[in-house]
Scaffold this motif. Structure first.
Motif, short mmCIF file in Angstrom:
data_model
loop_
_atom_site.label_atom_id
_atom_site.label_comp_id
_atom_site.label_asym_id
_atom_site.label_seq_id
_atom_site.Cartn_x
_atom_site.Cartn_y
_atom_site.Cartn_z
N ALA A 172 0.79 -1.29 0.25
CA ALA A 172 0.17 0.03 -0.03
C ALA A 172 0.99 1.26 0.08
N VAL A 173 1.84 1.19 0.71
CA VAL A 173 2.84 2.41 0.90
C VAL A 173 3.55 2.79 -0.28
N HIS A 174 4.24 1.55 -0.86
CA HIS A 174 5.25 1.75 -2.07
C HIS A 174 4.44 1.63 -3.45
N ARG A 175 3.06 1.09 -3.52
CA ARG A 175 2.36 0.89 -4.66
C ARG A 175 3.42 0.29 -5.94
N PRO A 176 3.68 -0.88 -5.93
CA PRO A 176 4.68 -1.66 -6.81
C PRO A 176 3.93 -1.53 -8.13
N LYS A 177 4.86 -1.44 -9.15
CA LYS A 177 4.51 -1.49 -10.43
C LYS A 177 4.07 -2.64 -10.86
N SER A 178 4.31 -3.89 -10.40
CA SER A 178 4.01 -5.21 -10.81
C SER A 178 3.84 -6.06 -9.58
N ALA A 179 3.12 -7.26 -9.48
CA ALA A 179 3.09 -7.90 -8.21
C ALA A 179 3.85 -8.46 -7.89
N VAL A 180 4.46 -8.31 -6.49
CA VAL A 180 5.63 -8.82 -5.91
C VAL A 180 5.29 -10.23 -4.83
N VAL A 181 6.00 -11.15 -5.27
CA VAL A 181 5.97 -12.60 -4.63
C VAL A 181 7.08 -12.60 -3.40
N TYR A 182 6.40 -13.26 -2.61
CA TYR A 182 7.24 -13.58 -1.22
C TYR A 182 7.21 -15.03 -1.00
N ASN A 183 8.16 -15.77 -1.06
CA ASN A 183 8.38 -17.14 -0.90
C ASN A 183 8.59 -17.39 0.63
N CYS A 184 7.56 -17.58 1.40
CA CYS A 184 7.55 -17.79 2.82
C CYS A 184 7.96 -19.17 3.36
N THR A 185 9.09 -19.32 3.47
CA THR A 185 9.97 -20.92 3.74
C THR A 185 10.97 -20.62 4.68
N THR A 186 11.45 -21.89 5.12
CA THR A 186 12.25 -21.93 6.03
C THR A 186 13.46 -22.88 5.71
N GLY A 187 13.22 -23.35 4.71
CA GLY A 187 14.38 -24.46 4.43
C GLY A 187 15.55 -24.24 4.07
N GLY A 188 15.62 -23.25 2.95
CA GLY A 188 16.83 -22.30 2.62
C GLY A 188 17.53 -21.37 3.54
N ILE A 189 16.66 -21.07 4.79
CA ILE A 189 17.55 -20.08 5.75
C ILE A 189 17.87 -20.79 6.95
N ASN A 190 16.80 -21.74 7.56
CA ASN A 190 16.88 -22.41 8.78
C ASN A 190 16.20 -23.93 8.61
N PRO A 191 17.20 -24.83 8.07
CA PRO A 191 16.54 -26.07 7.66
C PRO A 191 16.31 -26.97 8.62
N PHE A 192 15.64 -27.84 8.66
CA PHE A 192 15.04 -28.73 9.70
C PHE A 192 14.63 -30.14 8.81
N HIS A 193 15.06 -31.22 9.20
CA HIS A 193 14.94 -32.34 8.33
C HIS A 193 13.69 -33.35 8.89
N TRP A 194 13.30 -34.29 7.92
CA TRP A 194 12.18 -35.10 8.44
C TRP A 194 12.67 -36.17 9.50
N GLY A 195 13.54 -36.51 9.39
CA GLY A 195 14.43 -37.44 10.30
C GLY A 195 14.56 -36.82 11.78
N GLU A 196 14.73 -35.48 11.75
CA GLU A 196 15.03 -34.87 13.19
C GLU A 196 13.41 -34.72 13.62
N ILE A 197 12.62 -34.34 12.73
CA ILE A 197 11.08 -34.16 13.28
C ILE A 197 10.91 -35.45 14.07
N GLU A 198 10.96 -36.48 13.33
CA GLU A 198 10.61 -37.64 13.82
C GLU A 198 11.04 -37.90 15.14
N HIS A 199 12.10 -37.81 15.47
CA HIS A 199 13.05 -37.79 16.72
C HIS A 199 12.37 -36.85 17.80
#
Length: 542
Positions: A329-356
């Motif tokens: 709203a404040v910056h009024r971009p000229k085209s749609a901005v996409v935000y990938n809201c994920t954790t894997g590339g920044i703070n990864p956690f694996h399925w094996g760790e989740i199971e434990h």
């Protein structure tokens, strides 16, 4: 790195991977950086906000966060449909009485006065909004958050298309009529382009032109559509990811008329901190798997132990969503901005760790009346998984159902296991492989926040302590989904000890039985040998 270098590299990538007109957050802003921007709460003060999907998991958290952290917001208009015999007013009233809103209730007991339900039905033309309500919305709405969607992976294509694509088209059409609209925020999914391994924050060309697909399917019988669905969705795993990709394209087509942002969360889980740790209200996704494991029903699951489990707490998604609304709203971009809201590339956690950590948590804080002690295992091998399904799922279910039949009760365990296997099979695609998501826009947005807004609207996934989060998640399923009292944990632990003793006793008896059978057979074999020897001697003497 300079903005110019970032721009050049990004545009090179866009030329290969995305539709024209997509640019990074730093390249599309309209030159307002020199002046002081209002804080997020200050921006939403006095604003009228329209929210779809407000009675869903993410929608409820969005409503609560707006009311609590932006207390001067003028009104929240919620598109709601009657459901299961409840009117829209009853559904909204029930939503506002749930524990999620306890903190808001303490701060402002009259918060419900800011909630204005609007009767709507996503399956109907024009979203079934009355002319009076259309006039009201077009005259006052400042920000739209489109959260509504069907999240069922196995939804029939026609139904998924109606809810995820056609309804989005109609909402965009309504938004274009709004006189004061400053931002249109669309909630998508990080898996909309899961047929790619590396996913940038851009809108990729759709697998098919949405308008042509809609027109083609209109005249087709449901059976025909069902038969051709696998061919239509191609290398995507289900109708959900397929239709969410189409919806992104539909929204993008209006980027010259609306200020648009698209939020792509990965696997949305329980809250991290707000309004309190571990809040969750459904069995969807990992929640149902965690509960099944905690109850001792789930013993095996096919997944890659080393694959990243891209969980994202719901409050982080909502914080990013509100920040994106403010920035758009404040910056009024000229085209749609996409935000990938994920954790894997920044703070990864694996399925094996989740199971434990899930198993450890449920042993410390067991669920009531567990079927067996929590002890699930993850394997990526199909044959091993099938073996454990037979031994640890189907065989015990048959025995338990036989016991229920003999005691005059209705058998149910095999039905429960069949439903569990179906749910898990739908998740296997996402638990068996990795993706790489670019998150430059999310990081850039974070850098634009004031220190105070970074605390109030925190979506910095680097701060996630995964073991602590999983512990709170498991406790949350116990408290908020199953409505179990934490004071009953000692009794639940005692129940687990009984199950352990039963298991030890059963295993001991089984070993004894096998040993006795083996000894008996050995003795029988010796007796037969001795008889044969005696017979041979007798024959030789004669």
């Amino acid at each position: 790195m300079s903005t110019e270098l970032s721009e050049g590299r990004h545009l090179d990538r866009l030329g290969e991977q995305a539709t024209d007109g997509q640019t990074r957050l730093t390249d599309i802003c309209s030159g307002t950086a020199g002046s002081r921007m209002a804080s997020i709460a200050e921006y939403y003060a006095g604003k009228n906000v329209l929210i779809t999907g407000a009675t869903g998991f993410m929608g409820k958290v969005l409503v609560e966060k707006l009311l609590r952290s932006c207390p001067e917001v003028k009104a929240l208009y919620l598109l709601v449909r009657p459901k299961a015999g409840q009117s829209m007013q009853q559904r909204v009233s029930d939503m506002m009485t749930c524990k999620l809103f306890d903190r808001v209730r303490e701060d402002n007991p009259d918060f419900h006065q800011k909630i204005i339900p609007i009767s709507s039905e996503l399956m109907q033309p024009g979203l079934a909004i009355s002319p009076e309500d259309v006039e009201k919305l077009t005259g006052c709405i400042d920000v739209v958050f489109h959260c509504a969607a069907t999240i069922r992976f196995d939804e029939p294509l026609k139904h998924a298309l109606q809810l995820n694509v056609i309804a989005t088209q109609q909402l965009v059409s309504l938004a274009k009529q709004m006189h004061h609209l400053e931002a249109f925020i669309h909630i998508s999914t990080a898996y909309a382009n899961c047929n790619r391994k590396h996913i940038d924050e851009v809108i990729y060309p759709p697998p098919v032109e949405p308008k042509k697909l809609i027109e083609s399917l209109e005249w087709m019988d449901d059976g025909i559509v069902r038969d051709i669905t696998p061919r239509l969705i191609g290398d995507r795993p289900n109708t959900y990811t397929y239709t969410k990709a189409l919806a992104e394209f539909v929204v993008q087509q209006e980027q010259d008329k609306l200020n648009i942002a698209i939020i792509r969360p990965s696997i949305v889980g329980a809250s991290w901190q707000e309004p309190f740790p571990g809040w969750i209200d459904n069995f969807n996704g990992p929640s149902g798997v965690f509960i099944a494991a905690g109850k001792g029903i789930l013993r095996t699951m096919r997944a890659n132990n080393d694959a990243v489990a891209d969980l994202i707490p719901v409050d982080m998604v909502i914080n990013l969503t509100l920040a994106a609304g403010w920035y758009t709203a404040v910056h009024r971009p000229k085209s749609a901005v996409v935000y990938n809201c994920t954790t894997g590339g920044i703070n990864p956690f694996h399925w094996g760790e989740i199971e434990h950590h899930v198993m450890s948590s449920f042993k410390r804080n067991p669920l009531e009346q567990a079927f067996r002690r929590p002890n699930a295992n993850i394997t990526s091998n199909y044959l091993i998984n099938q073996y454990w399904i037979l031994v640890s799922h189907k065989f015990p279910a048959l025995i338990y159902d036989l016991f229920l039949r003999l005691s005059g009760q209705k058998p149910q365990m095999m039905r429960i296991f069949n439903r569990l296997h179906k749910a898990i099979s739908l998740l296997e695609y996402f638990s068996s492989q990795d993706w790489e998501w670019n998150s430059e826009n999310m990081n850039m947005l974070m850098s634009q926040l004031t220190p105070e807004d970074r605390k109030t609207f925190n979506f910095d996934v680097r701060q996630l302590n995964w073991p602590e989060y999983i512990e709170n998640y498991c406790i949350g399923t116990k408290k908020y989904v199953l409505n179990e009292d934490m004071s009953d944990i000692p009794a639940a632990r005692q129940h687990l000890r009984k199950l352990r003793n039963i298991r030890y006793t059963f295993n001991t008896l089984l070993v004894v039985f096998i040993w006795r059978v083996f000894i008996a057979r050995s003795q029988m074999a010796r007796n037969i040998c001795q008889r044969r020897q005696h017979s041979s001697l007798a024959v030789s003497r004669t």
